[in-house]
Each structure stands twice: as structure tokens, then as C-alpha cells.
Design a protein around this motif. Structure first.
Motif, short mmCIF file in Angstrom:
data_model
loop_
_atom_site.label_atom_id
_atom_site.label_comp_id
_atom_site.label_asym_id
_atom_site.label_seq_id
_atom_site.Cartn_x
_atom_site.Cartn_y
_atom_site.Cartn_z
N GLY A 101 6.61 60.83 15.75
CA GLY A 101 5.29 60.45 16.21
C GLY A 101 4.47 59.95 15.03
O GLY A 101 5.04 59.47 14.05
N ALA A 102 3.16 60.05 15.14
CA ALA A 102 2.31 59.59 14.04
C ALA A 102 1.01 60.37 14.03
O ALA A 102 0.58 60.88 15.07
CB ALA A 102 2.01 58.10 14.18
N PHE A 103 0.41 60.46 12.86
CA PHE A 103 -0.92 61.07 12.76
C PHE A 103 -1.95 60.06 13.21
O PHE A 103 -1.76 58.84 13.09
CB PHE A 103 -1.22 61.48 11.32
CG PHE A 103 -0.41 62.64 10.85
CD1 PHE A 103 -0.70 63.92 11.28
CD2 PHE A 103 0.65 62.47 9.97
CE1 PHE A 103 0.05 65.00 10.86
CE2 PHE A 103 1.41 63.54 9.54
CZ PHE A 103 1.11 64.81 9.98
N HIS A 104 -3.07 60.57 13.69
CA HIS A 104 -4.16 59.68 14.11
C HIS A 104 -4.87 59.12 12.88
O HIS A 104 -5.09 59.86 11.91
CB HIS A 104 -5.13 60.49 14.97
CG HIS A 104 -6.12 59.62 15.69
ND1 HIS A 104 -7.27 59.15 15.07
CD2 HIS A 104 -6.14 59.13 16.94
CE1 HIS A 104 -7.94 58.41 15.94
NE2 HIS A 104 -7.28 58.38 17.08
N PHE A 324 -10.13 53.94 18.33
CA PHE A 324 -9.78 55.28 17.84
C PHE A 324 -9.67 56.28 18.98
O PHE A 324 -8.90 57.23 18.91
CB PHE A 324 -10.85 55.79 16.87
CG PHE A 324 -10.89 55.07 15.56
CD1 PHE A 324 -9.77 54.99 14.75
CD2 PHE A 324 -12.06 54.48 15.11
CE1 PHE A 324 -9.81 54.34 13.53
CE2 PHE A 324 -12.11 53.83 13.89
CZ PHE A 324 -10.98 53.76 13.11
N PHE A 325 -10.51 56.10 19.99
CA PHE A 325 -10.62 57.12 21.02
C PHE A 325 -9.82 56.79 22.28
O PHE A 325 -9.71 57.61 23.17
CB PHE A 325 -12.10 57.36 21.34
CG PHE A 325 -12.88 57.76 20.11
CD1 PHE A 325 -12.71 59.03 19.57
CD2 PHE A 325 -13.73 56.87 19.48
CE1 PHE A 325 -13.40 59.40 18.42
CE2 PHE A 325 -14.42 57.23 18.34
CZ PHE A 325 -14.26 58.50 17.81
N GLU A 326 -9.29 55.57 22.35
CA GLU A 326 -8.44 55.20 23.49
C GLU A 326 -7.05 55.80 23.33
O GLU A 326 -6.39 56.14 24.30
CB GLU A 326 -8.26 53.69 23.55
CG GLU A 326 -9.39 52.95 24.19
CD GLU A 326 -9.19 51.45 24.07
OE1 GLU A 326 -10.06 50.71 24.53
OE2 GLU A 326 -8.16 51.02 23.50
N ASN A 327 -6.58 55.86 22.08
CA ASN A 327 -5.26 56.43 21.79
C ASN A 327 -4.12 55.71 22.49
O ASN A 327 -3.22 56.34 23.03
CB ASN A 327 -5.26 57.92 22.13
CG ASN A 327 -6.26 58.70 21.32
OD1 ASN A 327 -6.12 58.81 20.11
ND2 ASN A 327 -7.30 59.20 21.97
N ASP A 328 -4.17 54.42 22.49
CA ASP A 328 -3.07 53.61 23.01
C ASP A 328 -1.89 53.76 22.04
O ASP A 328 -2.03 53.60 20.83
CB ASP A 328 -3.53 52.14 23.06
CG ASP A 328 -2.51 51.24 23.74
OD1 ASP A 328 -1.30 51.49 23.58
OD2 ASP A 328 -2.94 50.29 24.41
N VAL A 329 -0.71 54.05 22.60
CA VAL A 329 0.47 54.24 21.74
C VAL A 329 0.74 53.01 20.88
O VAL A 329 1.16 53.12 19.72
CB VAL A 329 1.70 54.56 22.62
CG1 VAL A 329 2.98 54.50 21.79
CG2 VAL A 329 1.55 55.94 23.23
N ALA A 330 0.44 51.85 21.44
CA ALA A 330 0.67 50.62 20.68
C ALA A 330 -0.18 50.60 19.41
O ALA A 330 0.21 50.07 18.38
CB ALA A 330 0.36 49.40 21.55
N SER A 333 1.06 53.86 17.04
CA SER A 333 2.35 53.75 16.37
C SER A 333 2.25 52.90 15.11
O SER A 333 3.14 52.93 14.27
CB SER A 333 3.41 53.20 17.33
OG SER A 333 2.98 51.97 17.84
N LYS A 336 2.51 55.04 11.93
CA LYS A 336 3.71 55.82 11.62
C LYS A 336 3.99 55.75 10.13
O LYS A 336 3.84 54.70 9.51
CB LYS A 336 4.91 55.23 12.37
CG LYS A 336 5.04 55.78 13.75
CD LYS A 336 6.36 55.38 14.37
CE LYS A 336 6.40 55.88 15.79
NZ LYS A 336 7.67 55.59 16.44
#
Lengths: 339, 786
Positions: A101-104, A324-330, A333, A336
Motif C-alpha cells: 500500500g502507501a502512506f497518505h 487529499f480527502f477524496e483518497n482515490d487509489v489512483a 498509489s 508508493k
């Protein structure tokens, strides 16, 4: 007999040349080199020969025996080489692995800011997000009905409580908790009654800093911020201090860094300014010290506060705070491998 | 605040900085220049001198014919706005449309209030830019809340004077007064909200368009010219920072001007035509009968200066900043005047500004009655601050020469007396923000330049303390979850009230914002579930794929009347078809439990018991659990479950969703002070034996596990551990049965175990399992095909 031995060797050479597999080789090995081969028979017959002949034939027989063994070893090595070739591994295949995964990005930036200040000897503290109006405003020298409150429209919870509009109330809490001298940062979440758009979010993050010790000066503030900004943004960036106003610092300053693209000249990315605002700062206002029972004659300090979203936007080139707050995986990622 | 370069020059005749240097000085002294505009951005283009050749009355309006070379334009104008026939008047063009109010972006209209007269030396067709505007530049300057004095050309010019060390020249403020009797009286019933109120009476007024220079300056500074009287009050406000108001004196009843607080529900139609319903305590200006202005905010329509006005009452006052601020905010009307009063006007500048306006009114032909109507005193007592020069040098970390500092302060309007190494600084009336020595330090530093501060680093002995366990544990858990393929998210902690209801949480326990901006962000989340589920939803909608997300964040609720905030960790797993590479890694309830165990292990916390239990109604009845605290009676450590398929369908999320929430603070507490284990490596070898048993499909592993543990204890076996390594069912087992295979590891601390001894123990365990009647040994089971 010497003829028979030579023929034996020729037969061996002939059959060995036909060998393709390890089975073939074992068969040839059994036939020409093992206990069931003709070698023991030749040795038996050797005893019957006259001494002179025995010596000659014996030497030859020994040579042939060694030669056969050697040739068998060679053949075996050859087969092994061939077999290894068949076990070819396709290294161009993807590895067998777990997905990561990845950190925000906001946490990445926050962690980095904390790490830099830790390395400079700062302690990390936290403060509550539900604050009293007193800590959020009055104790910070922002009286009710002061125009400075305009920029900090608050969410109220009733009973004198609100959602903190900045991390600065933590200054008050830290000063009440610790005894000077100290260096502290307070990362945290803040709230302002701003409509959600590309540059505003009702929920955002700040990192507050506070250093209290006798004789602290603007030079200490400037030096600290310069070290921090260069570590976070890169050694090439310049830092600029310019006067500003915050009710809880005096003198107050706004800190800019030179634009990473044009280095202060002015380009399209920095709106032609050449400089990008990164934080507000200043020496702790004497009134704030008095509010927590410190004597401003004896103790001084500096404080600063920066918006994490803004810094993350600058650092990663993100144009819209809402991402930042939508957190779309695109989007996520893309971060990463960082952190 | 907008200010033009040429207006600054009017106050600073010796100004030699170029406009771009002026902008730089503003910025370096604490005034962000948001925009630098050229005059051509504010006026329409081209801008030419026309000639008014004919004016013809048509009902209430005048039809004017304006000639420009071979072109003539017809325009309807209010009669009061028509200059003498033959005058030069201003004609602007935007998209070939003639405009007589030359503000950029102005729409063409049928009727104009006035034609702007131009000085007679212009020839018809002359370019007005070249003749009267030049290449003026306008600075849009941001003024901080402490610097009300800089909401004026005077204030900003003073800043430049300090930088350049040049004199400041004030505009003309003198006028000839005449002994005119007018009979006006003042009554101030609210001196606490209006410490100083002054009035002047001017007659012989002719209301007409302003001369071009006034109209030009107003347009440059972002205001519209209206008529000469109103324009003069506005111009003086921009010049001096003191708002003024002109009443049509003939409309004031009873020749009485009263300053008083409003009664609840009193009404006033303000200049913008809105009827305002006033609240008790709002400060207003009234005449003998009724309110005529909202003090410091806006005048009333009925006493507005208009074409018929012949005499005016000019108000200049000092209103309490808080009172003006509250009134303006309550009525939602922030005006140029209220903005200035809110930040505080110069108490000694009130009458000065009135004098400036009178001088200009006199220039326009007005006759000024002698004598001030005054109520109260300027609310100002001079104060002095003693500043040891050493303080300035130390705090600023730069060697400012004392002489230079004195010069800066004096140019800013401070009076400085030197007493050895200490300065006695007398603060001017327009700088109420300067109260303490440190404020004087800032003044010197600001103008001397923050760029000259010498950087240092504060070094003193201080132990920042170890990395708090909480922070390091949080970071290790975050890193672990990222390595397990989850994405960290950050979501808003303000959520929709409806979301809270769907979790079946009591509304009163939630923290609700009293003044939300929207219903979407109205409640502080009592759980991270909404936020994380919303992330899954967003990604599902966009066709993205992920194994799941997590967030560390605070949740909020009320407990016994107090606010509580707790730091929680929320994990959401999303089982949707993944890229092939991920296929072999299942995502289900046990994956979720596995993560919980991993986190507990990371925290060194020991495992909390996972018991069936449904905390949120969105979980499946059979697929939900609570993690109890090892402490008796403590709140649970966490909870989780499989989200109902119905719920997912309703929100258009495909696949399966599992959710876990952990109270992070408790986890931290549990794990600390854990006794350190025996580090010595075992000295004797272990002996392993495997057992395979068959039970009913409904028998939990815990049943077998606890039997093994109890028997091992009772019989004092040297059982080090036992590990389940397989759960199996189906052929060759009959339906309704399942098998457990587990490994027993025996080890004695003081000797090598004998085979025979271990064999006895295993036999004993097998016997006790069989005795329950619910467990059959795999090797003793007769299977269908054997």
C-alpha cells in the motif's frame, strides 16, 4: 590380450559417444567400469600371463581403466551442464510478492516535518481538537470582536467550546505543562468554517512550533526555520522573512521560500511572485506569556505555525486540496515507496 | 486597500522610487501587494475628450448630444449631471460602445447619472490618458488587522516616507468660514459607543458631477464617482482613513442630530435601498423623529445627498470599533466605513479629515458655517514607551544603528527622546497597536528590514524526551498495514448526521456543530467507519480496485456531559476481484482477525478475546465481533465485522467489505510495562508430535484447544506450544464433519525428553479428547472407503 583391451576401449568410446541421458551413461558405466564390467576379468587373466608380457599388458590395462573413468567423469559433467541449461529461469517474469500500500501524502509530510524537528531537539506534543474559546482566542491575545477573528471563522459546539481553528492553543497548554527552557512542536488537525474548494478545506492540518528560553531572538527563529525549510524543500531553496501580524507574536513574520522552479525570479508556477508562503511565525507576545503566568521580562520565545496541506501541495505539486480527502487509489498509489 | 502611485506622489513629492520598487517596499514592511494594476486596467479604452454640443430636456431627463470629431452621440442624462453646453466631457469606448462612466467593464446603459466634465484646456478628440491619467499604477495592498491607519493613502505614504527618509506632505485642510446661522444641535446619548461626534454645516451647495481629478482618483481606488459631495467624503476617507458622512441638512428634522442606541425593531432604509430592522443596542444617528443613519456603517436613504441638496450636515466621528463591528456583522453589511471603524480610526484625525472635506467643498462653491458642533473628546491619551536600545538589537538579532532607528520611528510619526542608551518613544494617535517595547522593536525591524536579521540557532540543554511509545507504536502499525497492502487515508472528521444514524449510535452522544456550513459536515464522527466506507464508495464509483484502507484519527462523543476525543485506528478491507497477482491472498473475516492479532503483537499487548457481538447494525449478525479488554470491566479494545451485502448494494459497492476499529490509546496502555521474557535459548531439544482429530462441523477450534491446554496443565506435561496447521473437511470425511490437525511441541527446561515419556503424554491427551464424546481421533475413524 592387448588387442582385446584396445578393442574394449574402442567399444567404450563408441558407446560413450552415443550417450545422451544419465541412464545411458549409467548403463555404459556399468558395462565398462563397474564390478560387472570386463575389467575384473582382464585383471584375472593378467595373472596367467608371463611376467614380461604381464608388465606391458598390466600397464596398458591400468591406463585404459583410468582413461575410461576420466572419460566417464567428463561425460557426466557434460550431461550436468546440459541438464542445468534445461532448468533456465525466466528472470523477466514478475516476482512472487505481496502488494504494497502507501502512506497518505499528508501523513508523509507531517512525519517528515516531525522528524526534522526531532533531529533539532524538539519534543512532540499533542493538543485536543475540541478546545475552549479561551485557549483558542483570548489566551492568545485575540479578544472577542477583534478583526483578527475574521480569518478564523469557527465551528462552535456550545458551552464555550469550539473546534480549534489553529494549533496555537497548544502553545498555551505546553507552557502550562512544561518548565522552560524547551523546544516543542505540535502537529494536529484544525477546523475553520470555510467552504470546501480547491484551496480551502473545513478540516486541515497544522504543525505548531514553540521554543521558550531566556534571550530567544528573531535570529534564533530565522536560523531554525532556515534549517528546517532547506531540509524539507532542498538546500537550494532560499528563505525570506517579511513582517506580518499575528496577535500572539511580536514581532511577527510571514515566511516564504523561493519557488522551486524559478528560484525567486518569478514564473508561471508561483504566479510570477518567485516566492511561496509556507508559514507564519514570530516572537511570543509578552501578553501571551503573562496569560500563562510567565514573566516576559525574564523569558522569551518564538513560535511558528505551518499548514501541512499547503506544504504538501507545494512539495508534491498538487493543485487541489480536495484530492487529499477524496483518497482515490489512483492518487494515493502515486505516493508508493515514500516514507 | 487600493492606492495609486500618483496619489502616493501627491503626499510624497520627493518620492523617487519606481512603482515596482514601491511594491517591494510595501511587501518588505508587512503589506502584501496582491496585485499591481495599470490605470488602463481600470478605465475603458480609448478615453477621449468630447464636446457637449446640445442639451435638451425630455421629461425628467436631458437628451445630450456629444460631438467627437465627425461623430455625434446621443445620451440621456439626469439633469443634475449635465455640465454647461460647450464643455468638454469624457467619452470612453468599450467594444465600440460609447460609455460616459469610464469604468472598465461597465455595461452600456440607457441613462447616465452624469457626464464627466474635463478641464477646458483639452481639445476635442484629445486622448485623456495622455493628458490627465498618464501611466499610473494601482497597488492592491493587503492591510493586516492591526493597521487600521494604513487603510488610507496617508498611512501607506507614511510607510514609504519612513523607508525613503523623505517628508510627508498633507493635502490642504484650510477653508474660509462664514458666520452662517443654522440652528443645528447635537445630542449624544451613547458616549460610551461614540466618544467623539462632530458636525459642520455647509450651504450654497450645488450637487453636480465631480471634477475629473476626483472622479479619476476614486475610480483608481475602486470606488464609483456619484456626485461632488459624496465623492468628496469618499475621497477624504481614502486619503485620511476617516469615514465621513454628509446628510442633506434640509431632510434632518428638528435641526437635531442625536447619537443613540436603537430600540429593538426600529427600522431604517439605508442608502442601498434595503430596509434594515435594527436590534436593541445598535448605534444609530437619529434626528428629532427617526433614525437617519447606522453609525459607522451606512447612511439612511431619506437624508441622502441628491441633486436637490442645497445644504449639508457633515459628520465626522469616532465610533467604538466593537459596536460598529457587531452591527455590521449582524446586518451582513461590511462597508468601506465599517471596515475602517472596526480596526480603529485615528482619534486625533477625526476633525482633521472633516477640515479636509470642508476645504474641498469650499472649492466647489460651498459656504462653510463657522464653528464646530462637537460632542465629547477624542478618546486619546498620549503614552510613552521606554525602549533600551539593547533590546532592539538583541531581539532583532541585528546591529541596527541607533540613529537609524530613531530616524525610522520619527518618519513613522513617533516622537523620540534619547536618554543615553534608552529611547523614550511617544506613540502617535493613529498607532494604538504599539503598546509595549517589543512593538517598537517590530517597528524598527520592519522598516530596517527582516532581511538583515542574522540567523542563529537556539541552543540550550533540553531533553526532549524519548519518542513517546504512542507515536512510535502508531508509526509501526501504520507501516505494517502499508506493507500488508493497504492504503493510508486522511478523511474529514466532520461527517453527515445521517451517517451517524445508520450506525445506530445515540444522537445525543454525538458532538454536533452548532453552526455547520453544510449538512454534509455537521457532526464530529463518533467512529471512523463512515469515513472509510466513503473512501471505498468513492473508489468503487470510479472503478478503482484496492485491498483496503486504514486511517488513524480522532473520534468524538459526549460522555456525562463532557467532550471526549479518542484516537482510533480504522481498517476497511475490500474483497473485490483483484489483479491476478493478488489472487492467492484471501480477504475474509479471518484476514481481518489476523490483522488484529498482528497489531496486538506489534503492541506487545497480548491478545484480547474475540467474541461474537454486533456493535454496528451494518454488520452481519453472524459475522461481527467485539475484542474485549483483558482488564475486567474495561471498555472493549475494538470491534468489527462483515458489512451487510444489502448495505453494500444500496451504496453501489460490489464485493465484500470487512471493517475493524481499534481504540489505539488503550492498545498503547496495555502493551507497556510488559514483563520481559526469558531470553535464554532453550538448552535441550524439543520433541514434536502431530495429532489429527475429527469433530462436528459446528465445534469451534477453541473447544479442542482448551481441552488440550487444560489436560497438559493438569498432567504437568512439558508442553511448550501447540499450533493448528490444518482445518479440513469433505471427502474422505463424511458430511457435517471437519478435522483439525495440530502439532504439539514438548520441551523440558532441564533434560532431554524420552520418547516413551512423550508418547505417554500424547496418549493421555488423546484419551482426554476422546472422553468428551465430541472428538474422534482421525486414525481411529472408520472412513467410508477404508
Amino acid at each position: 590380450m592387448i588387442e582385446e583391451i584396445e578393442e574394449y576401449l574402442r567399444d567404450f568410446e563408441g558407446e560413450l559417444a552415443q550417450v545422451l541421458t544419465r541412464d545411458d551413461l549409467n548403463r555404459v558405466k556399468g558395462k565398462y567400469a563397474g564390478r560387472k564390467s570386463r575389467i575384473p576379468l582382464f585383471l584375472e587373466r593378467l595373472k596367467t600371463l608371463p611376467l614380461e608380457e604381464r608388465r606391458v599388458v598390466g600397464r596398458r590395462l591400468n591406463e585404459v581403466k583410468v582413461l575410461i573413468e576420466e572419460r566417464l567423469r567428463e561425460k557426466e559433467a557434460e550431461l550436468s551442464r546440459k541438464e542445468r541449461k534445461r532448468e533456465f529461469v525466466d528472470l523477466s517474469l514478475p516476482g512472487r510478492r505481496h502488494p504494497l500500500g502507501a502512506f497518505h501524502p499528508l501523513r508523509l509530510v507531517m512525519d517528515e516535518i516531525v522528524a526534522i524537528f526531532r533531529s533539532l531537539g524538539f519534543r512532540v506534543e499533542e493538543g485536543p481538537e475540541v478546545e475552549t474559546e479561551f485557549y483558542n482566542f483570548e489566551a492568545l491575545n485575540i479578544p472577542a470582536d477583534h478583526p483578527a477573528r475574521d480569518a478564523q471563522d469557527s465551528f462552535y459546539l456550545g458551552g464555550g467550546f469550539l473546534l480549534r481553528t489553529h494549533t496555537s492553543p497548544a502553545q498555551i497548554r505546553v507552557m502550562k505543562k512544561l518548565t522552560p527552557p524547551f523546544r516543542v512542536i505540535v502537529p494536529g488537525r484544525c477546523y475553520r468554517r470555510d467552504a470546501f474548494d480547491a484551496t480551502h478545506s473545513p478540516v486541515f492540518h497544522q504543525v505548531e512550533g514553540l521554543v521558550v528560553a531566556p534571550g530567544i531572538s528573531m535570529g534564533d527563529l530565522k536560523g531554525t526555520i532556515e534549517v528546517f525549510a532547506r531540509r524539507l524543500f532542498g538546500e537550494k531553496r532560499k528563505v525570506r522573512f517579511r513582517p506580518s501580524y499575528f496577535p500572539f507574536t511580536e514581532p511577527s513574520a510571514e515566511v516564504d521560500i523561493s519557488c522551486g522552479i524559478c528560484q525567486g525570479v518569478g514564473c508561471r508556477s508561483c504566479g510570477g511572485q518567485g516566492w511561496l508562503e509556507i508559514m507564519g511565525a514570530g516572537l511570543v507576545h509578552p501578553q501571551v506569556f503573562r496569560n500563562v503566568g510567565y514573566d516576559p521580562e525574564k523569558i522569551q520565545g518564538f513560535a511558528f505555525g505551518m499548514g501541512v496541506e499547503r506544504i504538501a501541495m507545494l512539495k508534491f505539486g498538487i493543485p487541489d486540496i480536495r484530492w487529499f480527502f477524496e483518497n482515490d487509489v489512483a492518487f494515493l498509489s502515486a505516493f508508493k515507496g515514500l516514507g | 486597500m487600493r492606492v495609486s502611485y500618483r496619489m502616493l506622489k501627491r503626499f510624497l513629492p520627493e518620492l523617487s522610487l519606481r512603482p515596482e520598487e514601491v511594491a517591494e517596499v510595501f511587501l518588505n514592511q508587512g503589506f502584501v501587494v496582491e496585485e499591481v494594476l495599470s490605470a488602463r486596467d481600470l478605465f475603458c479604452y480609448p478615453l477621449l475628450a468630447g464636446t457637449l454640443v446640445e442639451a435638451h430636456h425630455e421629461g425628467l431627463l436631458t437628451r445630450c448630444t456629444v460631438k467627437l470629431g465627425e461623430h455625434t452621440f446621443q445620451v440621456l442624462v439626469h439633469p443634475s449631471g449635465v455640465p454647461e453646453t460647450g464643455s468638454r466631457v469624457l467619452v470612453g469606448f468599450e467594444d465600440h460602445t460609447p460609455l460616459f462612466l469610464p469604468v472598465r467593464g461597465e455595461r452600456a446603459r440607457e441613462v447616465f447619472d452624469f457626464l464627466l466634465p474635463l478641464p477646458p484646456f483639452l481639445e476635442e478628440g484629445d486622448d485623456v490618458y495622455e493628458a490627465l491619467i498618464g501611466d499610473d499604477v494601482v497597488f492592491e495592498v493587503e492591510v493586516t488587522a492591526n493597521r487600521g491607519d494604513c487603510l488610507s493613502v496617508l498611512g501607506l505614504a507614511r510607510e514609504l516616507a519612513a523607508h525613503c527618509d523623505i517628508p510627508l506632505v498633507l493635502p490642504r485642510m484650510h477653508c474660509a468660514e462664514k458666520p452662517i446661522h443654522h440652528g443645528f444641535r447635537l445630542e449624544n446619548e451613547a458616549p460610551h459607543l461614540c466618544p467623539l461626534y462632530t458636525g459642520r454645516y455647509v450651504t450654497a451647495i450645488t450637487v453636480q458631477p465631480s471634477p475629473f481629478w476626483i472622479a479619476k482618483e476614486l475610480i483608481l481606488m475602486g470606488m464609483r464617482p456619484i456626485n461632488n459631495v459624496v465623492d468628496i467624503t469618499n475621497l477624504v476617507m481614502l486619503e485620511m482613513g476617516q469615514p465621513l458622512h454628509a446628510f442633506d441638512a434640509a431632510r434632518i428634522r428638528g435641526n437635531l442630530v442625536r447619537v443613540r442606541e436603537a430600540e429593538e425593531g426600529e427600522r431604517l432604509v439605508t442608502l442601498d435601498g434595503e430596509e434594515r430592522i435594527l436590534r436593541k443596542g445598535m448605534l444609530l444617528i437619529a434626528d428629532a423623529d427617526r433614525p437617519i443613519a447606522l453609525a459607522g456603517v451606512m447612511g439612511g436613504r431619506d437624508t441622502e445627498v441628491g441633486p436637490k441638496t442645497r445644504e449639508i450636515f457633515l459628520e465626522a466621528a469616532f465610533f467604538d470599533r466593537v459596536s460598529v463591528r457587531r452591527t455590521a456583522r449582524a446586518l451582513g453589511m461590511r462597508t468601506e466605513a465599517s471596515a475602517r471603524f472596526e480596526r480603529g480610526v485615528d482619534p486625533l484625525g477625526v476633525m482633521q479629515a472633516a477640515s479636509r472635506a470642508l476645504a474641498l467643498l469650499e472649492e466647489m462653491g460651498g459656504e462653510v458655517a463657522s464653528g464646530w458642533l462637537v460632542s465629547g473628546q477624542p478618546p486619546f491619551t498620549a503614552w510613552e514607551i521606554s525602549v533600551p536600545w539593547e533590546l532592539v538589537v538583541q531581539r532583532l538579532s541585528c546591529e541596527v544603528p541607533q540613529k537609524e532607528g530613531i530616524r525610522i520611528l520619527e518618519r513613522l510619526g513617533f516622537q523620540v527622546a534619547q536618554e543615553g542608551a534608552t529611547l523614550r518613544v511617544r506613540v502617535p494617535s493613529w498607532r494604538p497597536d504599539v503598546r509595549e517595547p517589543i512593538d517598537v522593536v517590530e517597528e524598527v525591524g520592519r522598516v530596517y528590514g527582516y532581511g538583515k536579521i542574522l540567523s542563529s540557532f537556539p541552543s540550550f540543554p533540553f531533553d526532549p524526551g524519548n519518542v513517546p511509545r504512542e507515536e512510535s507504536l502508531e508509526n509501526r502499525i501504520r507501516a505494517h498495514l502499508v506493507h500488508r497492502g493497504l492504503y493510508e487515508v486522511v478523511t474529514l472528521s466532520l461527517v453527515e448526521g445521517e451517517g451517524v444514524n445508520m450506525l445506530g449510535l445515540e444522537g445525543e452522544e454525538c458532538v454536533t456543530v452548532l453552526n455547520p456550513l453544510s449538512q454534509e459536515h455537521a457532526v464530529l464522527r463518533p467512529s471512523l467507519f463512515f469515513s472509510l466506507f466513503e473512501v471505498v464508495r468513492t473508489n468503487a464509483r470510479r472503478g478503482r480496485r484496492s485491498r483496503g484502507f486504514f486511517e488513524v484519527g480522532k473520534v468524538f462523543f459526549r460522555k456525562e456531559g463532557n467532550f471526549r476525543e479518542e484516537k482510533h485506528l480504522g481498517i476497511i478491507l475490500w474483497n473485490v476481484p483483484q489483479p491476478a497477482l493478488w489472487k492467492e491472498d484471501p480477504l475474509d473475516l479471518l484476514t481481518l482477525k489476523g490483522l488484529l492479532e498482528e497489531i496486538e503483537e506489534l503492541a506487545g499487548a497480548g491478545y484480547g478475546a474475540v467474541c461474537p457481538g454486533r456493535v454496528f447494525p451494518v454488520f452481519e449478525e453472524d459475522g461481527a465481533f467485539v475484542v474485549s479488554s483483558p482488564e475486567e470491566g474495561a471498555e472493549p479494545l475494538g470491534w468489527g465485522g462483515k458489512v451487510l451485502p444489502d448495505f453494500l448494494r444500496r451504496h453501489d459497492v460490489e464485493g465484500e467489505v470487512y471493517y475493524l476499529e481499534i481504540r489505539l490509546e488503550d492498545l498503547v496502555v496495555w502493551g507497556q510495562d510488559r514483563p520481559t521474557r526469558d531470553f535464554a535459548p532453550p538448552a535441550f531439544p524439543a520433541v514434536s508430535r502431530d495429532i489429527s482429530v475429527v469433530v462436528d462441523a459446528s465445534t469451534p477450534w477453541a473447544f479442542v484447544a482448551s481441552l488440550v491446554a487444560e489436560e497438559a496443565k493438569r498432567s504437568c506435561m512439558a508442553l511448550e506450544e501447540f499450533v493448528l496447521f490444518d482445518v479440513f473437511s469433505g471427502d474422505p470425511l463424511p458430511p457435517g464433519k471437519k478435522g483439525f490437525a495440530f502439532r504439539l511441541v514438548f520441551r523440558a527446561p532441564d533434560r532431554t525428553l524420552e520418547d516413551e515419556e512423550v508418547g505417554r503424554w500424547v496418549q493421555k491427551l488423546k484419551e482426554s479428547l476422546k472422553q468428551t464424546g465430541r472428538v474422534v481421533l482421525r486414525e481411529e475413524m472408520i472412513l467410508s472407503h477404508e
